[in-house]
Design a protein around this motif. Structure first.
Motif, PDB file in Angstrom:
ATOM      1  N   ALA A 199     -30.226  24.958  56.824  1.00  0.00           N
ATOM      2  CA  ALA A 199     -30.181  23.818  57.746  1.00  0.00           C
ATOM      3  C   ALA A 199     -28.819  23.733  58.426  1.00  0.00           C
ATOM      4  O   ALA A 199     -28.742  23.449  59.627  1.00  0.00           O
ATOM      5  N   LYS A 200     -27.761  24.004  57.670  1.00  0.00           N
ATOM      6  CA  LYS A 200     -26.414  23.948  58.253  1.00  0.00           C
ATOM      7  C   LYS A 200     -26.251  24.996  59.348  1.00  0.00           C
ATOM      8  O   LYS A 200     -25.745  24.703  60.434  1.00  0.00           O
ATOM      9  N   TRP A 201     -26.710  26.215  59.115  1.00  0.00           N
ATOM     10  CA  TRP A 201     -26.544  27.281  60.108  1.00  0.00           C
ATOM     11  C   TRP A 201     -27.434  27.062  61.328  1.00  0.00           C
ATOM     12  O   TRP A 201     -27.013  27.336  62.455  1.00  0.00           O
ATOM     13  N   TYR A 202     -28.647  26.564  61.113  1.00  0.00           N
ATOM     14  CA  TYR A 202     -29.481  26.234  62.271  1.00  0.00           C
ATOM     15  C   TYR A 202     -28.853  25.091  63.078  1.00  0.00           C
ATOM     16  O   TYR A 202     -28.914  25.080  64.310  1.00  0.00           O
ATOM     17  N   ASN A 203     -28.228  24.136  62.401  1.00  0.00           N
ATOM     18  CA  ASN A 203     -27.543  23.056  63.116  1.00  0.00           C
ATOM     19  C   ASN A 203     -26.344  23.567  63.889  1.00  0.00           C
ATOM     20  O   ASN A 203     -26.079  23.109  65.001  1.00  0.00           O
ATOM     21  N   ILE A 204     -25.611  24.506  63.308  1.00  0.00           N
ATOM     22  CA  ILE A 204     -24.457  25.078  64.018  1.00  0.00           C
ATOM     23  C   ILE A 204     -24.923  25.819  65.263  1.00  0.00           C
ATOM     24  O   ILE A 204     -24.343  25.669  66.349  1.00  0.00           O
ATOM     25  N   LEU A 205     -25.980  26.631  65.131  1.00  0.00           N
ATOM     26  CA  LEU A 205     -26.511  27.351  66.298  1.00  0.00           C
ATOM     27  C   LEU A 205     -27.040  26.389  67.355  1.00  0.00           C
ATOM     28  O   LEU A 205     -26.780  26.559  68.553  1.00  0.00           O
ATOM     29  N   ASP A 244     -28.016  17.529  52.844  1.00  0.00           N
ATOM     30  CA  ASP A 244     -29.249  17.884  53.545  1.00  0.00           C
ATOM     31  C   ASP A 244     -29.084  17.913  55.068  1.00  0.00           C
ATOM     32  O   ASP A 244     -29.946  18.430  55.756  1.00  0.00           O
ATOM     33  N   TYR A 245     -28.011  17.382  55.638  1.00  0.00           N
ATOM     34  CA  TYR A 245     -27.724  17.420  57.079  1.00  0.00           C
ATOM     35  C   TYR A 245     -28.868  16.838  57.914  1.00  0.00           C
ATOM     36  O   TYR A 245     -29.148  17.311  59.014  1.00  0.00           O
ATOM     37  N   LEU A 246     -29.521  15.801  57.415  1.00  0.00           N
ATOM     38  CA  LEU A 246     -30.702  15.259  58.084  1.00  0.00           C
ATOM     39  C   LEU A 246     -30.342  14.578  59.405  1.00  0.00           C
ATOM     40  O   LEU A 246     -31.017  14.788  60.419  1.00  0.00           O
ATOM     41  N   LEU A 247     -29.287  13.796  59.440  1.00  0.00           N
ATOM     42  CA  LEU A 247     -28.913  13.096  60.673  1.00  0.00           C
ATOM     43  C   LEU A 247     -28.504  14.083  61.758  1.00  0.00           C
ATOM     44  O   LEU A 247     -28.894  13.943  62.925  1.00  0.00           O
ATOM     45  N   TRP A 248     -27.728  15.094  61.391  1.00  0.00           N
ATOM     46  CA  TRP A 248     -27.312  16.129  62.339  1.00  0.00           C
ATOM     47  C   TRP A 248     -28.535  16.866  62.870  1.00  0.00           C
ATOM     48  O   TRP A 248     -28.626  17.174  64.060  1.00  0.00           O
ATOM     49  N   SER A 249     -29.500  17.146  62.005  1.00  0.00           N
ATOM     50  CA  SER A 249     -30.722  17.834  62.424  1.00  0.00           C
ATOM     51  C   SER A 249     -31.541  16.978  63.385  1.00  0.00           C
ATOM     52  O   SER A 249     -32.109  17.493  64.353  1.00  0.00           O
ATOM     53  N   LEU A 291     -34.246  20.694  61.194  1.00  0.00           N
ATOM     54  CA  LEU A 291     -34.882  19.497  60.637  1.00  0.00           C
ATOM     55  C   LEU A 291     -35.839  19.857  59.503  1.00  0.00           C
ATOM     56  O   LEU A 291     -35.868  19.180  58.464  1.00  0.00           O
ATOM     57  N   ILE A 292     -36.588  20.924  59.661  1.00  0.00           N
ATOM     58  CA  ILE A 292     -37.512  21.355  58.600  1.00  0.00           C
ATOM     59  C   ILE A 292     -36.745  21.698  57.334  1.00  0.00           C
ATOM     60  O   ILE A 292     -37.091  21.260  56.232  1.00  0.00           O
ATOM     61  N   TYR A 293     -35.672  22.488  57.456  1.00  0.00           N
ATOM     62  CA  TYR A 293     -34.905  22.869  56.271  1.00  0.00           C
ATOM     63  C   TYR A 293     -34.147  21.686  55.680  1.00  0.00           C
ATOM     64  O   TYR A 293     -33.919  21.634  54.474  1.00  0.00           O
ATOM     65  N   SER A 294     -33.765  20.718  56.513  1.00  0.00           N
ATOM     66  CA  SER A 294     -33.110  19.519  55.985  1.00  0.00           C
ATOM     67  C   SER A 294     -34.068  18.711  55.122  1.00  0.00           C
ATOM     68  O   SER A 294     -33.698  18.222  54.050  1.00  0.00           O
ATOM     69  N   ILE A 295     -35.296  18.594  55.581  1.00  0.00           N
ATOM     70  CA  ILE A 295     -36.297  17.853  54.796  1.00  0.00           C
ATOM     71  C   ILE A 295     -36.619  18.603  53.512  1.00  0.00           C
ATOM     72  O   ILE A 295     -36.756  18.005  52.440  1.00  0.00           O
ATOM     73  N   LYS A 296     -36.719  19.947  53.599  1.00  0.00           N
ATOM     74  CA  LYS A 296     -36.965  20.737  52.388  1.00  0.00           C
ATOM     75  C   LYS A 296     -35.820  20.581  51.389  1.00  0.00           C
ATOM     76  O   LYS A 296     -36.049  20.476  50.182  1.00  0.00           O
ATOM     77  N   ALA A 297     -34.582  20.582  51.885  1.00  0.00           N
ATOM     78  CA  ALA A 297     -33.423  20.425  50.998  1.00  0.00           C
ATOM     79  C   ALA A 297     -33.446  19.058  50.320  1.00  0.00           C
ATOM     80  O   ALA A 297     -33.172  18.945  49.116  1.00  0.00           O
ATOM     81  N   GLY A 352     -33.094  23.114  66.641  1.00  0.00           N
ATOM     82  CA  GLY A 352     -32.950  21.798  66.036  1.00  0.00           C
ATOM     83  C   GLY A 352     -34.142  21.438  65.170  1.00  0.00           C
ATOM     84  O   GLY A 352     -33.998  20.812  64.116  1.00  0.00           O
ATOM     85  N   PHE A 353     -35.335  21.845  65.606  1.00  0.00           N
ATOM     86  CA  PHE A 353     -36.534  21.570  64.819  1.00  0.00           C
ATOM     87  C   PHE A 353     -36.528  22.372  63.520  1.00  0.00           C
ATOM     88  O   PHE A 353     -36.915  21.869  62.468  1.00  0.00           O
ATOM     89  N   MET A 354     -36.075  23.623  63.582  1.00  0.00           N
ATOM     90  CA  MET A 354     -35.971  24.437  62.366  1.00  0.00           C
ATOM     91  C   MET A 354     -34.946  23.830  61.401  1.00  0.00           C
ATOM     92  O   MET A 354     -35.163  23.808  60.194  1.00  0.00           O
TER      93      MET A 354
END
Length: 142
Positions: free
Chosen positions: A89-95, A42-47, A64-70, A60-62
């Motif tokens: 969530a992974k791609w938004y975190n990379i960006l 879910d990549y929650l900590l990274w988000s 976080l939203i997808y991490s919580i959904k995952a 980063g907020f986007m």
């Protein structure tokens, strides 16, 4: 109804007080689903880190939203939708991480470029010499 006239199914054991009537408990097997595939991350900590640091264009907020959904979909057992949200969530975190690194590096690069350019000018713009700070402050005095 007493125990003598009731017929128990073969897989059930009635509760009795005598120790000889008790059967030893066997092993309990719990089926947790398929063992071959790992659940999606879910990549929650990274988000969270990307949300609290710089957060350019709310990437980063986007994330976080997808991490919580995952995480929610993984809890509900919908692994396909959880994997899709995890990928987003992974791609938004990379960006977001890319922007979080690019903006400070770009600011440092422009500052160094400005100092190199101003130090190459002739006259009282020697910012890297002995009176560098005073010469820099003279730019802002009228």
């Amino acid at each position: 109804m007493d125990n003598h006239s009731y017929n128990f199914p073969s897989d059930c054991t009635p509760l009795t007080n005598s120790k000889s009537a008790r059967k030893p408990a066997g092993a309990t097997v719990v089926n947790m689903g398929s063992c071959g595939k790992n659940p999606p991350r879910d990549y929650l900590l990274w988000s969270l880190c990307n949300t609290f640091y710089v957060n350019f264009c709310c990437l980063g907020f986007m994330a976080l939203i997808y991490s919580i959904k995952a995480r929610d979909q993984k809890t509900l057992g919908n692994l396909q939708l959880a994997q899709e949200c995890s990928d987003k969530a992974k791609w938004y975190n990379i960006l977001a991480a890319g922007w979080n690194l690019l903006i400070p590096l770009l600011a440092i690069f422009l500052l160094v470029l400005l100092l190199v350019h101003l130090s190459s000018l002739r006259g009282s713009f020697d910012f890297l010499g002995e009176d560098g700070f005073q010469n820099f402050m003279n730019l802002f005095s009228w």
